[in-house]
Design an enzyme around this catalytic site. Structure first.
Site, PDB file in Angstrom:
ATOM      1  N   GLN A  74       0.832  -1.218   0.000  1.00 31.92           N
ATOM      2  CA  GLN A  74       0.000   0.000   0.000  1.00 31.92           C
ATOM      3  C   GLN A  74       0.864   1.266   0.000  1.00 31.92           C
ATOM      4  O   GLN A  74       0.515   2.269   0.623  1.00 31.92           O
ATOM      5  CB  GLN A  74      -0.944  -0.013   1.201  1.00 31.92           C
ATOM      6  CG  GLN A  74      -2.131  -0.954   1.034  1.00 31.92           C
ATOM      7  CD  GLN A  74      -3.090  -0.502  -0.069  1.00 31.92           C
ATOM      8  OE1 GLN A  74      -3.161   0.679  -0.421  1.00 31.92           O
ATOM      9  NE2 GLN A  74      -3.831  -1.441  -0.635  1.00 31.92           N
ATOM     10  N   SER A  75       1.963   1.243  -0.722  1.00 28.25           N
ATOM     11  CA  SER A  75       2.885   2.385  -0.741  1.00 28.25           C
ATOM     12  C   SER A  75       2.297   3.600  -1.453  1.00 28.25           C
ATOM     13  O   SER A  75       1.891   3.512  -2.620  1.00 28.25           O
ATOM     14  CB  SER A  75       4.182   1.968  -1.439  1.00 28.25           C
ATOM     15  OG  SER A  75       4.980   3.103  -1.707  1.00 28.25           O
TER      16      SER A  75
END
Ligand SMILES: *Cc1c(COP(=O)(O)O)cnc(C)c1O
Length: 333
Positions: A74-75
């Site tokens: 989930q960068s």
């Protein structure tokens, strides 16, 4: 310091607003303001956009045709990097580390990952704990083998080039506050891969601005986090011609609010997210800014910011909320 000496691609919406948060501040018992770096404008915005202006500047100057970077699934950094690449016609190849161990369908498929796919990157997944530096090199090699010219961006865009974005933010904030006759007693931010925190430290040091900065850690323990920030701040200061201006006492991280680990959400984070949303209509993220806000709330309750005007740097990340529906939604019922 003279930032125009460094190549820069312009695409961030700057300056970002500096706004009061009267209702959240009243809930915390402090004079609270927010620097809206969630509003930098690139595919949802966030702090990586400022760094990417300098990173893209260098990539384009070197004639690169492919960006290579890495991050957790989930960068926010990965999302913004792919968008920046798209803006300049560069292909982007990313490696996503399954760092939190979550295999939940929202974590693996919604939020930032969905946007990564929409923005059009080549994505490769590796298990948590993989050697991400080696993975970056492997992808860069494969780009070279097919005749491409890769530009490798480290996780979070945190090297001396990326940190220039936050040297510039330090300058922007001081100019903005001075224009408003707004005296700032402390700047608070989330601190992770360290480029944001280090750039701010180097920027203030170069400008002889003695506003203390408090970074709330999201992953590493305090000694490691402070060492990472200090080393990058030293190198960044040297790059901007301010060698010798940064000292160790300027780097302060509080890593007591990490909880179970990077990217893992606890009730304190959820309470912080809900408080900001319900007092100010402001969306924070579950991994970084929400965790820092959890720390700010607790420290304020303990009297840490008595009689201070505190500016909270909102580093963005609300897109990640959609990767955490299964964690957040039951707690909000
Ligand atoms: C990356 C990130 C941070 C941390 O910034 P670093 O420069 O990596 O320390 C904070 N908040 C959000 C939303 C981020 O995406």
């Amino acid at each position: 310091m003279h930032l125009a000496r460094f190549p820069r691609a312009r695409f961030a919406h700057l300056p970002t607003p500096l706004e009061p948060l009267p209702r959240l501040g009243a809930a915390l018992g402090i004079d609270l303001w927010v620097k809206r770096d969630d509003c930098t404008g690139l595919a949802g915005g966030g702090n990586k956009t400022r760094k990417l202006e300098f990173l893209l500047g260098e990539a384009l100057a070197q004639g690169a045709d492919t960006l290579v970077t890495q991050g957790a699934v989930q960068s926010n950094h990965v999302r913004q990097t792919i968008a920046a690449g798209a803006r300049f016609g560069l292909r982007t190849e990313v490696i996503l580390e399954e760092r939190t161990g979550s295999k939940a369908s929202d974590y693996m498929g919604n939020g930032n990952v969905l946007l990564d796919k929409l923005l059009g990157a080549a994505i490769r997944y590796v298990p948590g704990g993989a050697d991400m530096v080696a993975e970056l090199e492997a992808t860069a090699d494969s780009v070279r083998q097919r005749g491409g010219k890769p530009y490798v961006i480290p996780g979070g865009g945190s090297n001396t080039v990326g940190a220039l974005g936050y040297v510039d933010c330090a300058r922007e904030l001081v100019v903005q506050a001075d224009g408003m006759d707004l005296k700032i007693d402390r700047l608070v931010t989330a601190t992770g891969s360290a480029g944001t925190h280090a750039g701010l430290v180097a920027g203030f040091a170069a400008l002889s601005v003695d506003i203390p900065i408090l970074g709330f850690g999201v992953r590493a323990p305090k000694p490691k986090q402070e060492e990472n920030v200090f080393n990058l701040a030293l190198a960044t200061a040297e790059k901007i011609g301010a060698a010798g201006r940064v000292n160790r006492e300027m780097v302060v991280a509080d890593c007591d609010y990490v909880g179970e680990g990077y990217g893992l959400v606890d009730q304190g984070v959820i309470d912080a997210l809900a408080l900001a949303a319900r007092t100010e209509g402001l969306l924070f993220d579950p991994v970084y800014s929400g965790k820092a806000l959890k720390g700010l709330i607790d420290q304020a309750a303990k009297g840490a910011f008595k009689n201070e005007r505190v500016v909270f740097l909102h580093t963005g990340g609300a897109q990640g909320l959609f990767g955490y529906q299964s964690v957040l939604e039951p707690a909000l019922r």
